[in-house]
Motif scaffolding. Structure first.
Motif: not given
Length: 455
Positions: A243-259
């Motif tokens: 959720r914090l990565a979403k707020a940051a607009g950082d889709r790559l780090y969000g994908a990393h967390l999801l992985a």
């Protein structure tokens, strides 16, 4: 126009205690009551939102009850405040708003800092994992993250958080996360320093970088909790990080967390859910740098292998290998720099071993050990996997040789994942324990495990 009050119980208590028109005074007394928790900076605006449905953390509610009790001259129970029942650590709901994410961060960081030694993490919830993936992937982007609080936050302040994340990442790779001390120190820092920053004053640009840094720290704490075997705690922190990565607009780090969440699901045997999580990460990453693509497809491959989907696994491994070959031109974000040919070789070794292709799996063994010197835990995991693959393939002598090496490598590493690999290896070798060589190896592995538990 002011929003209507939704928490009538809290409003009645404020009125009875003389704070009905003195919300700022109540906030000051609350900050004083919570002085042992760190630098609280609640104000009249905080009270406004609490009256209108926002739920503060357990520690804040306790301080509220204490503050009101002093004014009323009687005890006040937390349940009288009207905020509802406490959510358990195992319920990993994806916050719908930035404010909700900040509230959730303060709650779960405080709970972890206070109750880490109670080992009450709960279980991994695959349904909640998929809900978080969908929320991260398809919810609309957030608007401005700018905020007005009482602590000014600058870009320099945020950069110091990245330095701290690097420090904890290094400790994790060298020693594992089995000891609660390091996680407790990190959680305490998040409560005392990062949570007040999230509630501070910052521009949209600084706010997005702050959200990214907080996501990085939450993601690191999640991975450490996963390595320690605290799976619901890990999932909760990954969900927050998403959720914090979403707020940051950082889709790559969000994908990393999801992985990372998919990797945890593979470890726990949720192969189908892990594959869907990995696929969502790949889809959400979009046109990502080659190193990120390699890491995401390697994760998907491990999920497919555990499900027995040989063709899908082979395609994912090929895509990961092709992407990794292109990383010289595009190294990607700093956090993916750890993913090396050795990590991909370890993933291929595991995939082929899970598919019972033992000889092809072992062709990746030499490359799987070409790790940087600081990756001590990964070296132990790969060594254990090589020994296990030899054992499952019927090569007892080789399995024993690699097991001896493993027993030496695990010194100083406390990791539930390493312990699980050792248990799997012990189970694979036990049918042949009448052999003096196997008996000697089993004794060495047991002694190393006992030393880790009491080290």
């Amino acid at each position: 126009m002011a929003r209507p009050v939704t928490n009538a119980a809290f409003e009645r208590l404020l009125l009875a205690a003389g704070y009905g028109n003195a919300h700022a005074a109540f906030a000051r007394q609350l900050n004083h009551a919570g002085r042992n928790e760190g630098a609280w900076r609640y104000d009249a605006a905080s009270v406004y939102w609490w009256l209108r449905g926002r739920r503060p953390g357990e520690h804040v509610q306790a301080a509220m009850a204490e503050t009101l009790a002093r004014k009323l001259g009687r005890s006040v129970g937390v349940m009288e405040l009207g905020f509802g029942a406490t959510e358990s650590i195992g319920e990993c709901a994806y916050p719908t708003s930035i404010d909700g994410a900040i509230d959730k961060a303060e709650q779960i960081w405080t709970r972890l800092a206070k109750h880490l030694n109670q080992q009450a993490s709960g279980t991994f919830d695959s349904g909640k994992a998929m809900e978080a993936a969908l929320g991260w992937r398809y919810d609309l982007p957030d608007g401005s993250t700018s905020r007005n609080g009482r602590q000014q936050v600058t870009s320099t302040d945020v950069q110091s958080l990245y330095a701290l994340a690097d420090h904890f990442t290094d400790l994790d790779r060298r020693h594992g996360s089995g000891s609660p001390h390091t996680r407790a120190v990190m959680a305490d820092f998040l409560v005392r320093q990062v949570a007040p920053m999230l509630r501070g004053t910052y521009t949209d640009a600084v706010g997005r970088d702050l959200m990214r840094a907080a996501a990085t720290l939450s993601g690191q704490l999640a991975y450490m909790s996963y390595d320690a075997g605290e799976h619901a705690t890990a999932q909760h922190h990954v969900t927050l990080g998403l959720r914090l990565a979403k707020a940051a607009g950082d889709r790559l780090y969000g994908a990393h967390l999801l992985a990372n969440l998919a990797t945890q699901a593979v470890f726990l045997g949720h192969a189908r859910e892990a594959a869907r999580l990995a696929e969502a990460a790949i889809d959400g990453a979009g046109q990502a740098p080659a190193a990120v693509i390699a890491r995401l497809h390697a994760t998907a491959a491990t999920a497919y292998a555990q499900s027995g989907e040989r063709r899908a696994c082979q395609i994912a491994l090929i895509r990961a290998e092709n992407a990794l070959d292109r990383t010289g031109d595009d190294p990607g974000p700093r956090w993916v720099g750890y993913f090396s040919p050795a990590h991909l070789a370890g993933a291929a070794l595991r995939c082929l071993s899970d598919l019972r292709l033992y000889k092809p799996a072992l062709r990746h063994a030499p490359d799987a050990l070409t790790l940087n010197s600081q990756n001590l835990r990964t070296r132990a995991l790969h060594t254990a996997l090589i020994a296990l693959t030899h054992a499952r393939g019927g090569e007892t002598d080789a399995a024993c040789n690699w097991s001896r090496r493993l027993a030496r490598q695990t010194d100083g590493i406390r990791s539930a994942r390493v312990q699980q690999r050792v248990r799997e290896l012990t189970a694979a070798l036990s049918p042949k324990q009448t052999s003096s060589q196997v008996a000697e190896v089993l004794h060495a592995l047991a002694a190393a495990s006992l030393e880790r538990e009491h080290g």
